[in-house]
Write a protein that holds these residues in place. Structure first.
Motif, PDB file in Angstrom:
ATOM      1  N   GLY A   1     -10.833   2.772   1.136  1.00 31.59           N
ATOM      2  CA  GLY A   1     -11.088   3.178   2.512  1.00 31.59           C
ATOM      3  C   GLY A   1     -11.602   4.601   2.557  1.00 31.59           C
ATOM      4  O   GLY A   1     -12.466   5.000   1.771  1.00 31.59           O
ATOM      5  N   HIS A   2     -11.042   5.390   3.461  1.00 33.17           N
ATOM      6  CA  HIS A   2     -11.446   6.793   3.594  1.00 33.17           C
ATOM      7  C   HIS A   2     -10.686   7.623   2.563  1.00 33.17           C
ATOM      8  O   HIS A   2      -9.501   7.911   2.720  1.00 33.17           O
ATOM      9  CB  HIS A   2     -11.163   7.290   5.014  1.00 33.17           C
TER      10      HIS A   2
ATOM     11  N   GLU B   1       0.822  -1.217   0.000  1.00 35.78           N
ATOM     12  CA  GLU B   1       0.000   0.000   0.000  1.00 35.78           C
ATOM     13  C   GLU B   1       0.854   1.265   0.000  1.00 35.78           C
ATOM     14  O   GLU B   1       2.020   1.258   0.413  1.00 35.78           O
ATOM     15  CB  GLU B   1      -0.909   0.024   1.227  1.00 35.78           C
TER      16      GLU B   1
ATOM     17  N   PRO C   1     -16.896   3.992   4.812  1.00 34.86           N
ATOM     18  CA  PRO C   1     -15.920   4.987   4.362  1.00 34.86           C
ATOM     19  C   PRO C   1     -16.276   5.547   2.990  1.00 34.86           C
ATOM     20  O   PRO C   1     -16.828   4.836   2.146  1.00 34.86           O
ATOM     21  CB  PRO C   1     -14.608   4.203   4.302  1.00 34.86           C
TER      22      PRO C   1
ATOM     23  N   CYS D   1      -9.198   4.553  -4.001  1.00 35.13           N
ATOM     24  CA  CYS D   1      -9.139   4.307  -2.569  1.00 35.13           C
ATOM     25  C   CYS D   1     -10.400   3.584  -2.127  1.00 35.13           C
ATOM     26  O   CYS D   1     -11.515   4.044  -2.388  1.00 35.13           O
ATOM     27  CB  CYS D   1      -9.001   5.630  -1.817  1.00 35.13           C
TER      28      CYS D   1
ATOM     29  N   GLY E   1     -14.862   6.260  -0.160  1.00 35.56           N
ATOM     30  CA  GLY E   1     -13.696   6.013  -0.996  1.00 35.56           C
ATOM     31  C   GLY E   1     -13.791   6.784  -2.293  1.00 35.56           C
ATOM     32  O   GLY E   1     -14.606   7.676  -2.458  1.00 35.56           O
TER      33      GLY E   1
END
Length: 305
Positions: free
Chosen positions: A84-85, A27, A53, A82, A55
């Motif tokens: 996630g957040h 990552e 989240p 992304c 994304g």
């Protein structure tokens, strides 16, 4: 760092302070310079049963790399997806879902071009276009749709039709290279086309299917769902093809990279022009979502941290 979040279906969106995330194996930690706002993320806020989240598409500078990362280093300019957040000052991207940004392109260019362009190009490839064929693109003024109109032309479409929600968008879509523009509520969508790239779904699937010639192809890449009657396919031997960009990125990384390079080549040659509808501050994420929900955007909506 700052981060945008929501706690219940429909919002509201709010800003909070959050710890800086750490990149795990494979990552990258990216300092966001531009964040793309997409219809799937907007629908996630308004329709998902449980909050999650936010994304999406990110472009910026690599701040740190996790174990095993080989293609990128600190300071590299990148763009990617992304999971996630993503509505934040910093976001974590998977190396496999990340691409370099050329030196002569801005972060806003990258967000407006790469992810939306990959979806548009992938949907077009799924349609198996032949030179001289007629194409119809729904949501033709959207972040993906306005690129799909241009890409259909670069692939030799003999006629390109844009479908939009509001006739006020017609001039914008014609300026992208569309020969004709229709609105969803029109009685009939004109001369049938060989393939449709549909980003809307839902109730629009039926008229989109009826807009095809016999043996025509409809590529569905919308998160809006919808139902098609089997008889409507059988009677004229039409076909419906589903397309999802994430499956290409995860399962065919070499094709993902090939398409990405083609987008940047077309951009550099002036044959593909991403249009940014508006740039909103991160704290104005709700306003940016409102542009998408209200179907008022002409091109890409972008957040700037």
């Amino acid at each position: 760092m700052r981060r945008v979040r929501y706690e219940s279906r429909g919002g509201p969106l709010f800003m909070e302070e959050a710890p800086l995330p750490e990149p795990g194996p494979g990552e990258l930690l990216v300092r966001a310079e531009a964040i793309g706002v997409t219809l799937p993320v907007v629908r996630k806020v308004t329709e998902a049963a449980e909050p999650g989240p936010l994304g999406g598409e990110i472009a910026g500078e690599v701040a740190a790399v996790g174990e095993g990362v080989t293609r990128f280093g600190t300071g590299d300019r990148v763009t990617g997806l992304c999971f996630g957040h993503g509505y934040a000052d910093f976001a974590v991207l998977h190396e496999a879902m990340t691409s370099p940004v050329p030196g002569d392109a801005s972060a806003v260019d990258a967000v407006a071009l790469v992810r939306s362009g990959l979806v548009a190009l992938g949907a077009l490839e799924a349609a198996r276009p032949q030179p001289g064929e007629a194409a119809l693109v729904t949501a033709a003024a959207s972040g993906v749709g306005h690129l799909a109109v241009q890409l259909a032309r670069t692939r030799g479409a003999g006629r390109v039709v844009g479908a939009v929600s509001d006739p006020a968008k017609a001039g914008f879509v014609r300026g992208l290279g569309a020969d004709h523009v229709i609105t969803y509520g029109d009685n009939g969508w004109g001369t049938p086309v060989d393939y449709v790239l549909d980003a809307v779904g839902g109730e629009l699937l039926t008229p989109a299917l009826h807009a095809l010639v016999p043996e025509g192809r409809l590529v569905a890449y919308s998160s809006g769902g919808g139902t098609i009657q089997a008889y409507d396919l059988l009677v004229d031997a039409k076909s419906v093809i589903g397309f999802q960009m994430a499956r290409i990125a995860r399962g065919k990384p070499e094709l993902y990279e090939q398409w990405r390079e083609e987008l940047w080549r077309l951009f550099a040659a002036g044959e593909l022009r991403p249009v940014v509808h508006g740039e909103f501050a991160l704290e104005d994420a709700a306003k940016a979502h409102g542009e998408i929900e209200g179907r008022s955007n002409l091109g890409k909506v972008v957040l700037i941290p």
